[in-house]
Write an enzyme that holds these catalytic residues in place. Structure first.
Site, PDB file in Angstrom:
ATOM      1  CG  ASN A 160     -51.353 -59.436  12.535  1.00 55.59           C
ATOM      2  OD1 ASN A 160     -50.605 -60.028  11.806  1.00 55.59           O
ATOM      3  ND2 ASN A 160     -52.325 -58.320  12.004  1.00 55.59           N
ATOM      4  CG  ASP A 165     -44.189 -57.311  17.406  1.00 49.08           C
ATOM      5  OD1 ASP A 165     -44.699 -57.838  16.970  1.00 49.08           O
ATOM      6  OD2 ASP A 165     -43.973 -56.024  17.101  1.00 49.08           O
ATOM      7  CG  HIS A 212     -45.954 -51.004  19.279  1.00 47.30           C
ATOM      8  ND1 HIS A 212     -47.016 -50.255  18.462  1.00 47.30           N
ATOM      9  CD2 HIS A 212     -45.521 -51.819  18.765  1.00 47.30           C
ATOM     10  CE1 HIS A 212     -46.870 -51.183  17.297  1.00 47.30           C
ATOM     11  NE2 HIS A 212     -45.929 -52.298  17.331  1.00 47.30           N
ATOM     12  CG  LEU A 213     -40.950 -46.835  23.113  1.00 41.72           C
ATOM     13  CD1 LEU A 213     -39.755 -45.932  23.073  1.00 41.72           C
ATOM     14  CD2 LEU A 213     -41.126 -47.880  24.156  1.00 41.72           C
ATOM     15  CG  HIS A 253     -47.682 -55.881   9.869  1.00 36.50           C
ATOM     16  ND1 HIS A 253     -47.381 -56.514  10.815  1.00 36.50           N
ATOM     17  CD2 HIS A 253     -48.785 -56.093   9.303  1.00 36.50           C
ATOM     18  CE1 HIS A 253     -48.500 -57.156  11.036  1.00 36.50           C
ATOM     19  NE2 HIS A 253     -49.442 -56.918  10.088  1.00 36.50           N
ATOM     20  CG  HIS A 288     -43.936 -58.957  13.037  1.00 35.11           C
ATOM     21  ND1 HIS A 288     -43.860 -57.726  13.945  1.00 35.11           N
ATOM     22  CD2 HIS A 288     -44.572 -58.875  11.931  1.00 35.11           C
ATOM     23  CE1 HIS A 288     -44.870 -57.043  13.308  1.00 35.11           C
ATOM     24  NE2 HIS A 288     -45.330 -57.635  12.246  1.00 35.11           N
ATOM     25  CG  HIS A 336     -53.028 -53.628  23.778  1.00 35.26           C
ATOM     26  ND1 HIS A 336     -53.225 -52.438  22.868  1.00 35.26           N
ATOM     27  CD2 HIS A 336     -52.543 -54.449  22.662  1.00 35.26           C
ATOM     28  CE1 HIS A 336     -52.852 -52.666  21.537  1.00 35.26           C
ATOM     29  NE2 HIS A 336     -52.414 -53.879  21.474  1.00 35.26           N
TER      30      HIS A 336
END
Lengths: 430, 319, 193
Positions: free
Chosen positions: A282, A309, A64-65, A181, A234, A313
């Protein structure tokens, strides 16, 4: 004419079945030659690699960029820096930006930002559905024109089975995979960790393994019926790997990846962390049996790639209590070291297999350039020092975010140089 | 080898291409050929079906097809009665068969029926003595459309055998695509469907067609390019994301048409969505047979009415 | 009109090839004498068509200018097509080609045999829907009597008295491979040209 000679490293390239001390010559951003004692002009820059492992650049299929929209957590610039610091020459960015990458203009923005930053290559993933709503297809064709390599609704499960079927069918016209996912949110039922005796013991709501396996079963059935290309992200359950293994044997066009927390940590570790949200992921960290199944699947070819992954945050988010905090941990700067320390050193995998999982496999999964040091391939190289000892120190991460459970872990083996397009973009000087 | 025309149709109805054999198809096409010139006379009428009664029972909206049937019926001097969904008693809960039986009390010779439910014409054909002509049953068949399409192709190329025909669009919901595929296969043409897999029926290759998930590969060397109308479903963008994307990748533009054979022609059953599945330049261009299809539609429908006539009197030999 | 498919035994030839040639020449002369060369000939399917072509050739020889020839299919105007046929057994349609407008022209309908007159009535019905002629005239190779409608030919090749049970066969080289006219006893076939 730019040139770089990487001298005398242990070249491990599964695409050519090479594992041997050799030189690698990069010219004008491409692999020119791989061989022992290459003869080059005196003014060619040289990177000494003896004692190090030289591999085709590592490719991360999911990070996640956060840009556009969540620049307080990460930007494309900081994310790409974290990537190359972690040994990755290329990263696939997830679609859960703001605005969502469901439109070619957003795809173009991400791609151009990454080109400006000029560190790791970024291959954007497009959304499957408009605004990740799970009900209507996004303009997949338009986005392919701007360079998406696959579609996926990031961490949002697609609960509408008909839509999932149509997505697999529609994507065939553009020959790209649908990355899912695998989670049934109904069965997860607001769970926070793996559901087991451990979750019962410490009182946290659990997410059963079945929440993952029912969706894997559904999506494999759909992939089989539609002849579409499916990528399952994942995977974390023993039952899930069993299903995928069988489907692959049956010729279903499925690939899958695993994240490091699935082979490094268990639900007992979550219990031991006293409700610290840095252990909240998750899929969740599962049982020891599941971890064994992950390792087996990594070994026997069921798994096609190891991914970071990477989910940054902000500090504020992870200072929430376990229930309130968002799922996800950063991973770009720890994945490779964890893989070397926990899979290679423990002899779960050999070197060829490790490089396959970090480079050649990801390239094949999304049909990306690279993953190989054949002549003419991109001049992307990851150089590893197996003896380089590191202690994971989140305060020194290149990433903007620090949310990781691996802080303080002592790991043997790390990426020491990362080369993209023939240019050294990261170099650890001892 | 050209297919020999049958001498007559074997059944009392035309409910689908599936029920016609190649000889019957050839007979319909040949007959339509002779009836084309009725439209060119000063008096566009022949007395062949004088006194016959045709009921047009259209339970699904349609102006063009019903209009075409009406013109065909009137040119043969038949009398026409029109029933549409809103005006009929079916909306008041009467079953299809009851409606038909009530109509039969007025002794029509033909019922031309368009219905949203698959198989409605076939049911009627079993139950009423009139000749039933299927003007479209749900997503199943539209035999008169396929016949007029084939007539148009044969008119241009002199044959159907060996023609490479591309049909592109929402194949899964298209009765035009199905009837055309059945007919062209029976007559020895080569059919290619082009659509994303989300718009193709499952295992449609079993019908004897080639499938292509993009338009360009299907167009290579094609003689006929037939575009189907595309629209977003009621439930939104499930099968494809947007009309804009559909246009960008699957519409017939001049560039794409250039991939087809040098003398390829363009067809469309209508009504067209200009700028969605087809560019105006192509629809109105010199390779377009779209208006010919409409003209030929009347002649084909006249042919079917003519060939199904009879059985109500004694034949007299004449000289 | 002839009835096909009848046995050739028991047939009497009433016109041979040479006789037909002379007869057609005389018919052509009669047409020119009455109306000159500026006429249109319209042959009725099937054998009226080669007859019309032959007459046109003869007339062109005499007048020196070409005669317009058309062809007519009267099937759609027959009084026994549509509801009166056995179910779904409509006769096969043939082509109608009128190369020029018939408005204000003198048109000769040409057929091989004149019998009940119903064919000619249908032909007249067809012609009316194509335009308004100055006059329609009739030229037939054989008139065998037994009219059921008030129709008469203007130019007749040969008048033959026949009974209803008899059958008149006209052969034309272009259709049948030989030229000639025969009469014989025969069953009425169900369908005819």
């Amino acid at each position: 004419m730019s040139r770089l000679l990487i001298r005398n490293g242990r070249v491990v390239d599964p695409s050519q079945a090479i594992d041997q001390d050799m030189d690698v010559l990069l010219v004008d951003g491409l692999v020119e030659a791989v061989g022992a004692g290459l003869d080059v002009s005196a003014d060619t820059p040289v990177l000494e690699a003896s004692g190090h492992v030289v591999a085709p650049g590592f490719i991360d299929l999911a990070a996640h960029l956060c840009e556009p929209g969540y620049e307080h957590k990460e930007t494309i610039a900081t994310g790409c820096l974290a990537a190359v610091a972690g040994g990755f020459t290329a990263v696939c960015s997830t679609a859960d930006t703001d605005p969502v990458n469901d439109d070619p203009s957003v795809t173009r923005f991400i791609r151009e930002q990454a080109e400006d930053v000029d560190l790791a290559r970024v291959f954007p993933l497009g959304a499957v559905t408009r605004n990740l709503n799970g009900e209507e297809l996004a303009e997949i064709g338009e986005m392919t024109r701007e360079g998406i390599v696959a579609v996926g609704d990031a961490g949002r499960p697609i609960t509408n089975s008909l839509l999932m079927r149509r997505a697999l069918e529609y994507a065939r016209s553009f020959d790209i995979p649908v990355a899912v996912h695998p989670e049934d949110p109904g069965l997860s039922d607001r769970g926070l960790m793996h559901e087991s005796a451990v979750s019962t013991r410490i009182g946290l709501r659990g997410m059963p393994s079945a929440a993952e396996t029912v969706v894997i079963a559904r999506d494999l059935a759909l992939a089989n019926a539609t002849r579409g290309r499916l990528h399952i992200r994942h995977v974390s359950t023993a039952a899930g790997f069993a299903l995928i293994r069988t489907a692959k044997d049956d010729g279903v066009r499925v690939t899958c990846d695993v994240a490091p927390y699935s082979f490094c940590l268990t639900d007992e570790d979550v219990a031991g962390a006293t409700y610290d949200p840095n252990w909240k992921t998750n899929p969740p960290m599962r049982s020891a049996e599941d971890v064994d199944a992950v390792k087996q699947a990594l070994r026997d070819g069921t798994v096609d790639a190891i991914v970071s992954d990477h989910q940054p945050h902000h500090q504020d988010d992870k200072e929430l209590d376990f229930s309130e905090a968002p799922f996800g941990i950063v991973g770009l700067e720890t994945t490779v070291s964890l893989a070397i320390d926990r899979l290679l050193r423990t002899e779960v995998l050999d070197f060829a297999r490790l490089v396959q999982l970090l480079s050649t496999g990801p390239a094949q999964t999304f049909r990306l350039p690279g993953g190989s040091l054949k002549r003419g391939e991109p001049g992307d190289v990851t150089i590893l020092d197996l003896d380089h000892r590191t202690t994971v120190d989140p305060a020194r991460f290149q990433s903007k975010s620090r949310n990781t459970p691996f802080g303080g872990w002592e790991l043997s083996g790390a990426p020491v140089a990362t080369i993209v397009g023939g240019r050294i973009v990261w170099h650890v000087q001892d | 080898m050209p297919i020999e025309s049958a001498e007559a149709l074997t059944g009392k109805d035309v409910v689908g291409i599936a029920q016609l054999d190649p000889g019957e198809i050839q007979l319909i096409l040949n007959t339509a050929g002779e009836l084309l010139e009725v439209a060119k006379r000063p008096i566009k009428k022949v007395p062949a079906l004088r006194g016959a009664t045709v009921v047009n029972l259209f339970m699904e909206a349609s102006t063009r097809t019903r209009f075409s049937f009406e013109v065909a019926e009137k040119r043969l001097s038949a009398d026409t009665l029109n029933f549409s969904a809103s005006s009929s008693s079916v909306s008041k809960g009467e079953t299809l068969v009851d409606t038909a039986r009530n109509l039969m009390a007025m002794a029509p010779d033909y019922i031309v029926i368009r219905h949203p439910n698959v198989g409605a014409p076939h049911r009627l054909a079993e139950v009423v003595p009139a000749s039933i002509i299927n003007a479209g049953d749900g997503i199943n068949e539209h035999p008169t459309q396929a016949l007029l399409d084939a007539f148009t192709m044969r008119q241009r190329f002199g044959r159907l055998e060996g023609l490479k025909v591309v049909i592109a669009g929402d194949i899964r919901h298209s009765r035009v695509a199905r009837s055309n595929a059945f007919l062209l296969n029976k007559m020895g043409a080569e059919v290619r469907f082009a659509a994303p897999a989300s718009l193709l029926p499952v295992e449609v290759e079993d019908l004897g067609v080639e499938t292509h998930l993009r338009l360009e590969p299907a167009l290579e060397g094609a003689d006929v390019v037939m575009m189907l109308r595309i629209q977003l479903e009621r439930q939104g963008a499930v099968n494809f994301p947007s009309l804009r994307e559909y246009y960008d990748f699957f519409a017939l533009t001049e560039d794409r048409l250039a991939l087809a054979a040098p003398d390829a022609v363009v067809m469309h059953p209508g009504p067209m969505n200009r700028g969605v599945e087809i560019d105006s330049l192509v629809a109105d261009g010199e390779r377009s047979l779209i208006l010919n299809q409409v003209t030929n539609g009347v002649a084909v429908r006249m042919a079917i009415l003519y060939l199904l006539a009879g059985g109500r009197g004694e034949s007299t030999a004449d000289s | 009109m002839t009835i096909d498919g009848v046995s050739r035994s028991g047939l009497v030839q009433i016109m041979d090839e040479q006789g037909m040639e002379f007869t057609i020449a005389r018919m052509a002369a009669q047409i020119v004498e009455r109306d000159g060369g500026d006429i249109m000939l319209v042959g009725i399917h099937t054998r009226g068509i080669p007859l019309a072509d032959r007459l046109a050739a003869r007339i062109a020889e005499t007048t020196g200018s070409e005669v317009t020839v058309g062809r007519l299919d009267i099937t759609l105007y027959r009084d026994d097509v549509g509801p009166w046929r056995p179910a779904h057994k409509q006769p096969v349609l043939k082509d109608t080609v009128l190369p020029k407008s018939i408005d204000n022209r003198i048109v000769y309908l040409v057929d091989d045999v004149l019998y009940t007159g119903r064919t000619i009535r249908a032909a007249l019905g067809t012609m009316i829907d194509y335009g308004r002629t100055r006059a329609v005239r009739l030229a037939v190779l054989v008139d065998r009597g037994h009219r059921e409608l008030p129709i008469a030919a203007d130019v007749v090749g040969k008048t033959v008295a026949t009974s209803r049970s008899e059958d008149v066969q006209v052969h034309l080289r272009e259709v049948d491979g030989d030229d000639g006219v025969w009469i014989g006893a025969g069953e009425e076939a169900e369908d005819a040209d």
